[in-house]
Design a protein around this motif. Structure first.
Motif, PDB file in Angstrom:
ATOM      1  N   ILE A  26       0.855  -1.183   0.000  1.00 30.59           N
ATOM      2  CA  ILE A  26       0.000   0.000   0.000  1.00 30.59           C
ATOM      3  C   ILE A  26       0.895   1.238   0.000  1.00 30.59           C
ATOM      4  CG2 ILE A  26      -1.757   1.296   1.241  1.00 30.59           C
ATOM      5  CD1 ILE A  26      -1.447  -2.383   1.916  1.00 30.59           C
ATOM      6  N   SER A  27       0.642   2.140  -0.932  1.00 31.59           N
ATOM      7  CA  SER A  27       1.486   3.320  -1.103  1.00 31.59           C
ATOM      8  C   SER A  27       1.042   4.457  -0.195  1.00 31.59           C
ATOM      9  CB  SER A  27       1.440   3.772  -2.562  1.00 31.59           C
ATOM     10  OG  SER A  27       2.145   4.976  -2.736  1.00 31.59           O
ATOM     11  N   ASN A  28       2.017   5.215   0.301  1.00 28.77           N
ATOM     12  CA  ASN A  28       1.690   6.449   1.029  1.00 28.77           C
ATOM     13  C   ASN A  28       0.962   7.421   0.104  1.00 28.77           C
ATOM     14  OD1 ASN A  28       3.145   5.278   3.043  1.00 28.77           O
ATOM     15  ND2 ASN A  28       4.747   6.831   3.157  1.00 28.77           N
ATOM     16  N   LYS A  29       1.420   7.466  -1.152  1.00 26.56           N
ATOM     17  CA  LYS A  29       0.781   8.355  -2.108  1.00 26.56           C
ATOM     18  C   LYS A  29      -0.531   7.722  -2.585  1.00 26.56           C
ATOM     19  CE  LYS A  29       1.550  10.975  -6.355  1.00 26.56           C
ATOM     20  NZ  LYS A  29       2.459  11.251  -7.485  1.00 26.56           N
ATOM     21  N   GLY A  30      -1.625   8.310  -2.211  1.00 32.57           N
ATOM     22  CA  GLY A  30      -2.941   7.791  -2.565  1.00 32.57           C
ATOM     23  C   GLY A  30      -3.532   6.859  -1.543  1.00 32.57           C
ATOM     24  N   GLY A  31      -2.690   6.217  -0.736  1.00 35.75           N
ATOM     25  CA  GLY A  31      -3.183   5.342   0.322  1.00 35.75           C
ATOM     26  C   GLY A  31      -3.834   4.063  -0.171  1.00 35.75           C
ATOM     27  N   TYR A  32      -3.629   3.684  -1.439  1.00 35.60           N
ATOM     28  CA  TYR A  32      -4.305   2.502  -1.969  1.00 35.60           C
ATOM     29  C   TYR A  32      -3.295   1.407  -2.327  1.00 35.60           C
ATOM     30  CZ  TYR A  32      -3.103   4.556  -6.560  1.00 35.60           C
ATOM     31  OH  TYR A  32      -2.455   5.093  -7.640  1.00 35.60           O
ATOM     32  N   ILE A  33      -3.839   0.227  -2.637  1.00 33.21           N
ATOM     33  CA  ILE A  33      -3.017  -0.943  -2.937  1.00 33.21           C
ATOM     34  C   ILE A  33      -2.386  -0.791  -4.319  1.00 33.21           C
ATOM     35  CG2 ILE A  33      -3.048  -3.448  -3.279  1.00 33.21           C
ATOM     36  CD1 ILE A  33      -5.466  -3.521  -1.349  1.00 33.21           C
ATOM     37  N   VAL A  34      -1.058  -0.868  -4.372  1.00 33.66           N
ATOM     38  CA  VAL A  34      -0.339  -0.731  -5.642  1.00 33.66           C
ATOM     39  C   VAL A  34       0.272  -2.059  -6.074  1.00 33.66           C
ATOM     40  CG1 VAL A  34       0.139   1.717  -5.368  1.00 33.66           C
ATOM     41  CG2 VAL A  34       1.743   0.040  -4.413  1.00 33.66           C
ATOM     42  N   ASP A  35       0.182  -3.076  -5.224  1.00 36.33           N
ATOM     43  CA  ASP A  35       0.661  -4.410  -5.590  1.00 36.33           C
ATOM     44  C   ASP A  35      -0.143  -5.437  -4.811  1.00 36.33           C
ATOM     45  OD1 ASP A  35       2.320  -6.923  -5.449  1.00 36.33           O
ATOM     46  OD2 ASP A  35       3.625  -5.741  -6.747  1.00 36.33           O
ATOM     47  N   ALA A  36      -0.802  -6.348  -5.543  1.00 35.44           N
ATOM     48  CA  ALA A  36      -1.551  -7.440  -4.922  1.00 35.44           C
ATOM     49  C   ALA A  36      -1.109  -8.738  -5.573  1.00 35.44           C
ATOM     50  CB  ALA A  36      -3.057  -7.237  -5.086  1.00 35.44           C
ATOM     51  N   THR A  37      -0.373  -9.563  -4.831  1.00 30.31           N
ATOM     52  CA  THR A  37       0.167 -10.817  -5.338  1.00 30.31           C
ATOM     53  C   THR A  37      -0.540 -11.977  -4.655  1.00 30.31           C
ATOM     54  OG1 THR A  37       2.333  -9.791  -5.685  1.00 30.31           O
ATOM     55  CG2 THR A  37       2.244 -12.197  -5.648  1.00 30.31           C
ATOM     56  N   VAL A  38      -1.128 -12.870  -5.468  1.00 27.84           N
ATOM     57  CA  VAL A  38      -1.781 -14.073  -4.942  1.00 27.84           C
ATOM     58  C   VAL A  38      -0.714 -15.150  -4.846  1.00 27.84           C
ATOM     59  CG1 VAL A  38      -3.675 -15.695  -5.227  1.00 27.84           C
ATOM     60  CG2 VAL A  38      -3.903 -13.372  -6.106  1.00 27.84           C
ATOM     61  N   LEU A  39      -0.356 -15.533  -3.639  1.00 28.79           N
ATOM     62  CA  LEU A  39       0.756 -16.443  -3.417  1.00 28.79           C
ATOM     63  C   LEU A  39       0.369 -17.884  -3.749  1.00 28.79           C
ATOM     64  CD1 LEU A  39       1.994 -14.954  -0.011  1.00 28.79           C
ATOM     65  CD2 LEU A  39       2.797 -14.414  -2.312  1.00 28.79           C
ATOM     66  N   GLY A  40       1.333 -18.627  -4.284  1.00 29.51           N
ATOM     67  CA  GLY A  40       1.109 -20.038  -4.582  1.00 29.51           C
ATOM     68  C   GLY A  40       0.625 -20.311  -5.989  1.00 29.51           C
ATOM     69  N   PHE A  41       0.475 -19.269  -6.814  1.00 27.54           N
ATOM     70  CA  PHE A  41       0.000 -19.451  -8.187  1.00 27.54           C
ATOM     71  C   PHE A  41       0.911 -18.696  -9.149  1.00 27.54           C
ATOM     72  CE2 PHE A  41      -3.745 -19.680  -5.435  1.00 27.54           C
ATOM     73  CZ  PHE A  41      -4.193 -20.968  -5.737  1.00 27.54           C
TER      74      PHE A  41
END
Length: 630
Positions: free
Chosen positions: A106-121
Motif C-alpha cells: 500500500i502506497s503512502n501516495k494515494g493510500g491505496y493498494i499498488v501491488d496485490a500478489t496471490v501467493l502459490g500461483f
C-alpha cells in the motif's frame, strides 16, 4: 465529394481555441505564491530524503524515490491538506502486509493498494515462476475527489497519507491518514487476517467539516486494468467481466465481448473478475448508486497481449453527521466457487455456473460430486474420467430409452417405405396412414427426441462447469499441461480463422467420438423419417449434420479448456460402448418386431391428442378434395 468550406461556426471555433490557448499561457505564468513554493522545494526534498532513512517500530516500509516536483506542487496546491505534504511520509514509500496466501503493498501516495500478489500461483508461461499479480506497475487506482470549502477539487490519489502498522492479535492493521491538521484527516484502514484472501477495509473522516464540502457526497473511482494471467488470451478474455450485486441480492454483469456501461442502485459489491482470479470491493453500507464501465483491450486475439479489460466503477460516498464512515472489504484471490461461497455474501454468483436449472445442477450436484472424486488424491485428469463415467451411468436409462425408440423405428422402416411409395401423390393421406401405423405398433416417433431433450440441461451445465473450475488451473494430464486451457500438441506457422494457430488433440479425439456416436444414432433415425411435401428433407439435413457437427466442435473447442474436451471424448466413447452393449445383448430387433406385430392385433384406444390430430387431417383432406372438384 463535397468541398469543405470555412463557415461561421468554424470561425467561432478557431477564435475560442485561440482564446483558450492564450489563457493557458497566461495561467501558466508563475505567480508570487508559486515562486514562493519553488523556494520551499529544497526544504521538501530534504524532508523526503530524511523519510527514506526513517524507520518505525510498527511499520515495514519500502521507500521508492520521491518525485520532488510533485511533492512541491502538492504542497503548493493542497491548501489545508498541505499539512500532509510536509510530513516525513510525503514520499512514494509503500508498506507491505502479508499472510500465507496474499501479499499486498500500500502506497503512502494515494493510500491505496499498488501491488496485490496471490501467493502459490504462477502465470501462464511454461516453466515460469512469475507469481500471479492482480495489481502491479500502476495498473490500478483508487481515488476520492475532495471538494474543498474554498471551491477547489483535489484527488486523494495524488496526495500523501501517513501510515501506521500495528497488530491486533494475529491480524495486521495498517492505518493511513491524509491529514489536513493534527486532528483533521481522512483515514483508510486495512486489516489482513491469517490465511485470508479477504481483508477488512474502512474509510472514515474526522474534523473535515470546515475543510471539505460535506453537503454533497464525495466521488470515489476504482479502476483496474486487468493483466493477462492464462495461456489462451481469447479464452481468458471471454470470462473476464465486471459483476455487481444490487437491490438486496440481485446480481448482474457487463458484456464481456464488447465495451459496455451500466449503473445500479443499492450496490453491495463490485467484482472485477479476471476469469480465474478476481478483485472484489464489498460494503456493509450499500452504495446508493454506482456506475460501471468495461473496455475491451484485446483488439487482435492472434497477437500476444498484456491486458484484457479496463474496468472502472464510480461511487458516491455520502457524509453522515458531517463525517464519512464506511466499513468495507477487499478480496484479492481465486475465482473459486468453494472459497467465495464460504463467505456467505452471495459471492458465488461471480462464478458463471449458468442460470436456472443449469446453475442448480452445477451448484448442488456437479461441484460436490467432482470435489468428492478429486479429493481422493488422484490426478485431475483421472478425476474427470471417473466423473464422466458416473454421469454416463446415471444417464444410461435415458440412453437405453433413446436407443429402444430408434430400434422400433428401424423395424418399421420397410412398412413406412411402402406407405411412402403407395401414397407418394397424396402427402396428407401418407401422413395419416403413417400415424395409424405408429399408433397400432405402439411406437412414439418423438420418443427418440425426448431423451436428447432431457440431456440438454446436463450438456449446458457441464459447458459452464469446466470453464469455472479453478481446481483445473495448471493441472496436467497426459500431453495437456493445463486442463483449464487448450492442450497444444503442434504450433502452426500460420493462423486459421476461428481455429487458431495451434492444434489441440483432445478436441480432435472428441470430434471423432461425436462422429461415430451421431453415425450410430442419427443415421438409423433419419432414414425412418418420412419426407413431407413442401417440407425440407430432414434425412439429408441430418446426414449433413453427422459430418458438420464434429467439424464445428473441432473449431469451437480448439481454444477451450482441455478438461472439457476430455470430458466429451470420454463421454461419447462411453455412450458408444453402452449403445453397443444395448444393441448386442439387451435390445433384440426380432423381439421388437414380434412385439410390434402383436401390438397391431390389439385394439388400442385412441388418445384425445391422436383423435384431434386425425380429425384435423381428415378435415384438411376433405377441404383439399373439395377444392379439386371446383
Amino acid at each position: 465529394m463535397e468541398e469543405k468550406k470555412l463557415d461561421l461556426n468554424s470561425i467561432i471555433g478557431f477564435v475560442l481555441i485561440s482564446g483558450i490557448l492564450l489563457w493557458m499561457l497566461y495561467a501558466n505564468t508563475p505567480t508570487a505564491e508559486e515562486l514562493k513554493a519553488k523556494e520551499k522545494k529544497e526544504l521538501v526534498e530534504k524532508q523526503a530524503k530524511e523519510a527514506k532513512s526513517a524507520k518505525t517500530v510498527t511499520a515495514t516500509t519500502i521507500v521508492a524515490p520521491a518525485d520532488s516536483t510533485q511533492t512541491a506542487a502538492a504542497q503548493a496546491q493542497l491548501g489545508s491538506f498541505g499539512y500532509s505534504a510536509t510530513l516525513p511520509s510525503a514520499t512514494d514509500a509503500v508498506t507491505e502486509i502479508k499472510n500465507d496466501v496474499l501479499a499486498l503493498k500500500i502506497s503512502n501516495k494515494g493510500g491505496y493498494i499498488v501491488d496485490a500478489t496471490v501467493l502459490g500461483f504462477d502465470q501462464f508461461e511454461k516453466n515460469s515462476k512469475k507469481a500471479v499479480q492482480i495489481i502491479k506497475d500502476k495498473n490500478a487506482s483508487f481515488d476520492i475527489t475532495l471538494n474543498t470549502a474554498d471551491n477547489r477539487t483535489l484527488h486523494t490519489k495524488d496526495m500523501f497519507f501517513e501510515p501506521k502498522l500495528t497488530t491486533e492479535g494475529e491480524n495486521q492493521v495498517l492505518t493511513l491518514q491524509l491529514k489536513a491538521g493534527p486532528d483533521q484527516f481522512l483515514e483508510y484502514r486495512y486489516v489482513l487476517k491469517p490465511n485470508e484472501y479477504m481483508l477488512d477495509f474502512g474509510i472514515r473522516s474526522q474534523g473535515l467539516e470546515k475543510v471539505v464540502n460535506t453537503a454533497k457526497p464525495l466521488d470515489l473511482e476504482w479502476q483496474l486494468k486487468t493483466y493477462r494471467n492464462e495461456k489462451s488470451v481469447s479464452y481468458e478474455n471471454r470470462y473476464t467481466e465486471l459483476v455487481f450485486e444490487y437491490e438486496d441480492g440481485k446480481d448482474d454483469y457487463l458484456n464481456a465481448a464488447k465495451d459496455s456501461e451500466d449503473e445500479a442502485k443499492d450496490v453491495s459489491y463490485v467484482a472485477f473478475k479476471q476469469h480465474l482470479f478476481t478483485s472484489i470491493l464489498l460494503t456493509d453500507t450499500k452504495f446508493k448508486t454506482a456506475k460501471f464501465k468495461s473496455d475491451n483491450l484485446v483488439e487482435d486475439e492472434e497477437k500476444d497481449t498484456v491486458f484484457t479489460k479496463n474496468f472502472t466503477t464510480q461511487i458516491p460516498l455520502a457524509f453522515k453527521n458531517g463525517a464519512l464512515n464506511y466499513n468495507m472489504n477487499w478480496y484479492y484471490g481465486p475465482s473459486d466457487y468453494t472459497i467465495l461461497n464460504d463467505y456467505d455474501r452471495n459471492l458465488d454468483e461471480i462464478v458463471p455456473l449458468g442460470w436456472g436449472i443449469f446453475g442448480w445442477i452445477n451448484r448442488y450436484i456437479f461441484i460436490p460430486v467432482f470435489g468428492l472424486i478429486s479429493g481422493l488424491g488422484i490426478s485431475f485428469g483421472i478425476a474427470i474420467i471417473l466423473f464422466t463415467v458416473l454421469v454416463r451411468i446415471v444417464m444410461s436409462p435415458v440412453t437405453y430409452k433413446s436407443y429402444l425408440s430408434q430400434a422400433k423405428m428401424k423395424v418399421l422402416r420397410p412398412e413406412i417405405a411402402e406407405l411412402n411409395e403407395k401414397f407418394k401423390d397424396n402427402p396428407m393421406k401418407k401422413q395419416q396412414e403413417t400415424m395409424k401405423l405408429y399408433s397400432k405398433a405402439g411406437v412414439n416417433p418423438m420418443a427418440g427426441c425426448l431423451p436428447a431433450l432431457l440431456q440438454m440441461p446436463i450438456f449446458y451445465a457441464l459447458f459452464q462447469f469446466f470453464p469455472s473450475m479453478f481446481d483445473l488451473r495448471q493441472k496436467s494430464f497426459l500431453w495437456a499441461d493445463d486442463l483449464s486451457s487448450y492442450d497444444s500438441i503442434y504450433q502452426l506457422p500460420f493462423h486459421i480463422p476461428f481455429y487458431g494457430s495451434h492444434v489441440s488433440l483432445f478436441p480432435i479425439l472428441a470430434s471423432i467420438a461425436i462422429f461415430f456416436y451421431m453415425k450410430m444414432t442419427t443415421g438409423d433415425q433419419v432414414m425412418s423419417q418420412p419426407t413431407q411435401e413442401g417440407m425440407p428433407d430432414m434425412g439429408k439435413i441430418m446426414k449433413i449434420m453427422i459430418y458438420v457437427s464434429p467439424i464445428m466442435m473441432l473449431f469451437f473447442f480448439n481454444n477451450y479448456a482441455s478438461g472439457l474436451s476430455l470430458y466429451y471424448f470420454v463421454s461419447n466413447s462411453i455412450t458408444i460402448g453402452i449403445m453397443l452393449v444395448i444393441k448386442n445383448y439387451i435390445v433384440k430387433e426380432d423381439k421388437i418386431h414380434a412385439q410390434i406385430q402383436e401390438n397391431k392385433t390389439k385394439e388400442k384406444k385412441e388418445s384425445k391428442f391422436q383423435k384431434k390430430m386425425r380429425e384435423l387431417m381428415e378435415q384438411a383432406e376433405a377441404q383439399k378434395a373439395a377444392q379439386k372438384k371446383k
